[in-house]
Design a protein around this motif. Structure first.
Motif, PDB file in Angstrom:
ATOM      1  N   ARG A 195      29.953  43.214  27.887  1.00  0.00           N
ATOM      2  CA  ARG A 195      30.103  42.192  26.835  1.00  0.00           C
ATOM      3  C   ARG A 195      31.527  42.158  26.317  1.00  0.00           C
ATOM      4  NH1 ARG A 195      25.526  41.170  22.750  1.00  0.00           N
ATOM      5  NH2 ARG A 195      27.491  40.725  21.751  1.00  0.00           N
ATOM      6  N   SER A 250      33.860  40.276  28.784  1.00  0.00           N
ATOM      7  CA  SER A 250      33.749  38.811  28.691  1.00  0.00           C
ATOM      8  C   SER A 250      34.017  38.299  27.282  1.00  0.00           C
ATOM      9  CB  SER A 250      32.361  38.350  29.143  1.00  0.00           C
ATOM     10  OG  SER A 250      32.182  38.556  30.522  1.00  0.00           O
ATOM     11  N   LEU A 269      32.348  38.724  24.612  1.00  0.00           N
ATOM     12  CA  LEU A 269      31.205  38.356  23.793  1.00  0.00           C
ATOM     13  C   LEU A 269      31.108  39.321  22.632  1.00  0.00           C
ATOM     14  CD1 LEU A 269      28.661  37.648  26.660  1.00  0.00           C
ATOM     15  CD2 LEU A 269      29.935  35.998  25.292  1.00  0.00           C
ATOM     16  N   PRO A 313      35.801  33.589  25.388  1.00  0.00           N
ATOM     17  CA  PRO A 313      34.988  33.706  26.598  1.00  0.00           C
ATOM     18  C   PRO A 313      35.296  32.600  27.615  1.00  0.00           C
ATOM     19  CG  PRO A 313      33.620  34.048  24.662  1.00  0.00           C
ATOM     20  CD  PRO A 313      34.991  33.668  24.161  1.00  0.00           C
ATOM     21  N   ALA A 314      35.459  31.373  27.124  1.00  0.00           N
ATOM     22  CA  ALA A 314      35.675  30.254  28.041  1.00  0.00           C
ATOM     23  C   ALA A 314      36.984  30.420  28.825  1.00  0.00           C
ATOM     24  CB  ALA A 314      35.677  28.933  27.276  1.00  0.00           C
ATOM     25  N   VAL A 348      36.516  32.993  31.584  1.00  0.00           N
ATOM     26  CA  VAL A 348      35.823  32.399  32.724  1.00  0.00           C
ATOM     27  C   VAL A 348      36.820  31.662  33.608  1.00  0.00           C
ATOM     28  CG1 VAL A 348      34.188  30.595  33.379  1.00  0.00           C
ATOM     29  CG2 VAL A 348      33.602  32.217  31.568  1.00  0.00           C
ATOM     30  N   GLN A 406      30.551  36.739  34.707  1.00  0.00           N
ATOM     31  CA  GLN A 406      29.507  37.740  34.473  1.00  0.00           C
ATOM     32  C   GLN A 406      28.093  37.222  34.701  1.00  0.00           C
ATOM     33  OE1 GLN A 406      27.778  40.840  31.143  1.00  0.00           O
ATOM     34  NE2 GLN A 406      29.703  39.852  30.670  1.00  0.00           N
ATOM     35  N   HIS A 446      20.237  35.011  30.844  1.00  0.00           N
ATOM     36  CA  HIS A 446      20.797  33.913  30.051  1.00  0.00           C
ATOM     37  C   HIS A 446      20.971  32.629  30.845  1.00  0.00           C
ATOM     38  CE1 HIS A 446      21.308  36.225  26.408  1.00  0.00           C
ATOM     39  NE2 HIS A 446      21.598  37.231  27.187  1.00  0.00           N
ATOM     40  N   ALA A 486      29.772  25.553  37.641  1.00  0.00           N
ATOM     41  CA  ALA A 486      31.061  24.965  38.014  1.00  0.00           C
ATOM     42  C   ALA A 486      31.656  24.166  36.864  1.00  0.00           C
ATOM     43  CB  ALA A 486      30.891  24.069  39.239  1.00  0.00           C
ATOM     44  N   PHE A 487      31.191  24.450  35.635  1.00  0.00           N
ATOM     45  CA  PHE A 487      31.623  23.653  34.480  1.00  0.00           C
ATOM     46  C   PHE A 487      33.142  23.584  34.365  1.00  0.00           C
ATOM     47  CE2 PHE A 487      32.564  23.018  29.951  1.00  0.00           C
ATOM     48  CZ  PHE A 487      31.836  21.866  29.738  1.00  0.00           C
ATOM     49  N   ARG A 488      33.795  24.691  34.687  1.00  0.00           N
ATOM     50  CA  ARG A 488      35.245  24.775  34.531  1.00  0.00           C
ATOM     51  C   ARG A 488      36.003  24.112  35.673  1.00  0.00           C
ATOM     52  NH1 ARG A 488      37.859  24.826  30.305  1.00  0.00           N
ATOM     53  NH2 ARG A 488      36.597  25.702  28.667  1.00  0.00           N
ATOM     54  N   SER A 511      31.057  29.439  39.811  1.00  0.00           N
ATOM     55  CA  SER A 511      32.274  29.529  39.000  1.00  0.00           C
ATOM     56  C   SER A 511      33.459  30.042  39.817  1.00  0.00           C
ATOM     57  CB  SER A 511      32.077  30.473  37.807  1.00  0.00           C
ATOM     58  OG  SER A 511      30.927  30.133  37.073  1.00  0.00           O
TER      59      SER A 511
END
Ligand SMILES: Nc1ncnc2c1ncn2[C@@H]1O[C@H](COP(=O)(O)OP(=O)(O)O)[C@@H](O)[C@H]1O
Ligand SMILES: [Mg+2]
Lengths: 234, 295
Positions: free
Chosen positions: A45, A48, A50, A68-69, A72, A78, A84, A99-101, A150
């Protein structure tokens, strides 16, 4: 690639990680073993972001960012304890969000998706099912698949095989080997020591917040203390 | 026949107003666990920005006046609240976001502040927005105003656009993801801060549209901001906290229930929705489409 120096983490007043130093080289497969409550999840944690910490962490030579973003975006991805996933979204949506990034307009997302489906063919059949309707093993595959989407340089996996049937465990562990062979560095936390040692090059032993031992997997297999306490040897 | 058509058309308008107000409220709760008690004030603000922007030489409004045409005034109202809402989030809510009681207090105080400012400028008396289009047509013996028809179309378009935004765009998916699992969202690189600003903006815009509806068809006074807040609250509880489809369903159920009851006993309209709400909650405490949210 990842360099952690003198990491200290507290939950309120509880000192949970005590001066942890840890390193993962590019392409390496490293395992962290240790009993329940040792601090493995807390370590992950913190990496990353968190969880706040004191100490220094570097990735590819520069200090890790605070968000965190942003972490990534560096390729430090992670698969968390507890998975999650997004339970009410489809498997496909979960994977795509991995693949949001990344720019989703060119074909690269499709390519990555094909790779995930090749690694876990069952997910192709489950693509339009809500993630929450999957079995535990399938959910773990989605978690790993989402992380692969990712495009990780370093993949952190926090006890990915916990609670899974032996046959599914084997499948997951073999997938990790495959991911590692493709050049992705892996940092794996496991209570199941034989699994942790199976593909790892180096191993750390974490006990009550301190790294008490480090060495190659081979050294760990021969180590008197590890054999006695963790491998069930007489 | 006349009564039936009336119920259909007016019920649709009321329900759409409720849906527009409630969806924003539920989205804000969904992505951040924030119960925004100034949401009703956003509805009122939307109405009053439009009332002010289209007024010209109105001595009862204590502000310089623009005398814009109606579409321009509506647009200004929607954009205005879409900017004010995220600002409010950023300045007042974000710093206390982890403390629900403080969030309650801050957003409640903001709502009262908005009420008082509106009273200062516009007085406590109710006001209404003029119709966008005049005249009416008759179908099966019922007179239907073009204005209501236009409003229905606008409501459909707004809700449809919201649906497409949430389910078909990357940002929309990120909103859903964030409302289902915060940690998971962080680990795929979703910036919760940015998403929340977007959600407050969208929520503000939808509240403003609801305000325009309210001021057009029922009239609006500064203190009546409590009505959309209470209704949003009920709908969101009924639909399941944080569930967007749930609040849409709930809005149309409550909206139509109210309209039907109002046909027979106008005084009982508010009561009907409440009784309905209590029954549902007794049978299904998590709401109609309710579900758990992971933190
Ligand atoms: N959120 C928390 N609040 C307080 N203490 C915690 C929290 N999470 C973990 N701990 C404590 O920190 C220690 C390490 O926990 P954890 O990192 O989960 O260990 P592991 O993953 O190795 O089982 C344990 O003693 C645990 O009780
Ligand atoms: Mg753990």
């Amino acid at each position: 690639m990842l360099e952690i120096q003198n990491l200290n983490v507290y939950y309120a007043k509880a000192h949970v990680l005590r001066g942890v130093n840890l390193r993962v080289e590019s392409g390496e497969f490293v395992s962290v073993i240790g009993p329940n409550g040792a601090g493995k999840t807390t370590l992950f944690r913190a990496i990353s972001r968190l969880k706040d910490y004191s100490g220094d962490m570097f990735f590819d030579g520069s200090r890790l960012p605070q968000e965190p973003a942003q972490i990534v975006r560096l390729g430090l991805i992670q698969c968390p304890e507890g998975r999650h996933l997004f339970p009410y979204l489809s498997v496909l949506d979960n994977l795509t969000l991995g693949a949001f990034r990344h720019d989703q307009r060119d074909g690269s997302v499709k390519q990555e998706l094909e790779k995930v489906y090749t690694m876990f063919p069952i997910l192709r059949q489950r693509a339009y099912q809500m993630a929450r309707t999957l079995s535990g093993g399938e959910q773990q595959m989605v978690t790993i698949g989402r992380a692969l989407m990712s495009k990780p340089k370093l993949l952190l996996l926090d006890e990915p095989t916990i609670g899974l049937a032996p046959i599914v465990r084997k499948l997951i562990v073999d997938a990790l080997k495959q991911i590692s062979d493709s050049g992705v560095a892996i940092l794996l936390s496991e209570q199941n020591v034989p699994f942790a040692l199976e593909h790892a090059q180096r191993v750390y032993l974490l006990e009550t917040g301190s790294l008490v031992k480090t060495g190659t997997a081979e050294e760990f297999r021969r180590d008197e203390y590890v054999r006695k306490s963790y491998l069930g040897a007489a | 026949m006349t009564a039936l058509l009336d119920v259909l058309v007016f019920g649709f308008l009321i329900s759409s107003l409720y849906a527009l107000a409630a969806v924003g409220f539920t989205m804000i709760f969904g992505v951040a666990g924030v119960l925004n008690l100034s949401h009703g004030a956003f509805v009122m603000l939307g109405a009053y920005i439009a009332i002010w922007a289209q007024a010209l030489n109105d001595p009862t409004i204590h502000l310089p006046q623009l005398g814009l045409n109606l579409p321009a005034a509506f647009l200004l109202a929607i954009l205005g609240v879409a900017v004010i809402a995220p600002l409010i989030y950023r300045v007042f809510v974000r710093p206390v976001q982890d403390r629900p009681i403080i969030v309650f207090l801050v957003t409640l105080l903001l709502a009262i502040l908005f009420e008082q400012v509106a009273i200062l400028i516009f007085s406590v008396n109710p006001r209404a927005l003029p119709a966008m289009v005049g005249s009416s047509f008759s179908i099966l013996g019922t007179q239907i105003e073009y204005n209501r028809l236009l409003a229905s179309v606008i409501a459909l378009v707004a809700i449809g656009a919201l649906w497409l935004f949430v389910h078909r765009t990357k940002t929309g998916k990120a909103i859903l993801a964030l409302s289902m699992d915060r940690k998971g969202a962080a680990l795929v690189g979703i910036n919760a801060e940015r998403i929340q600003l977007i959600v407050w903006a969208v929520s503000g815009a939808l509240a403003a549209i609801a305000g325009l509806f309210m001021a057009s068809f029922m009239g609006m006074s500064p203190l009546e901001e409590r009505v959309p807040l209470v209704i949003s609250f009920s709908i969101v509880v009924l639909g399941g906290l944080g569930s967007i489809p749930g609040s849409l369903w709930a809005a149309y159920i409550i909206g139509y229930a109210e309209t039907i009851v109002a046909q027979f006993a106008p005084e009982a309209r508010g009561l009907a929705a409440l009784i309905f709400l209590f029954i549902i909650l007794a049978l299904r405490p998590q709401g109609l489409l309710g579900r758990k949210v992971a933190h």
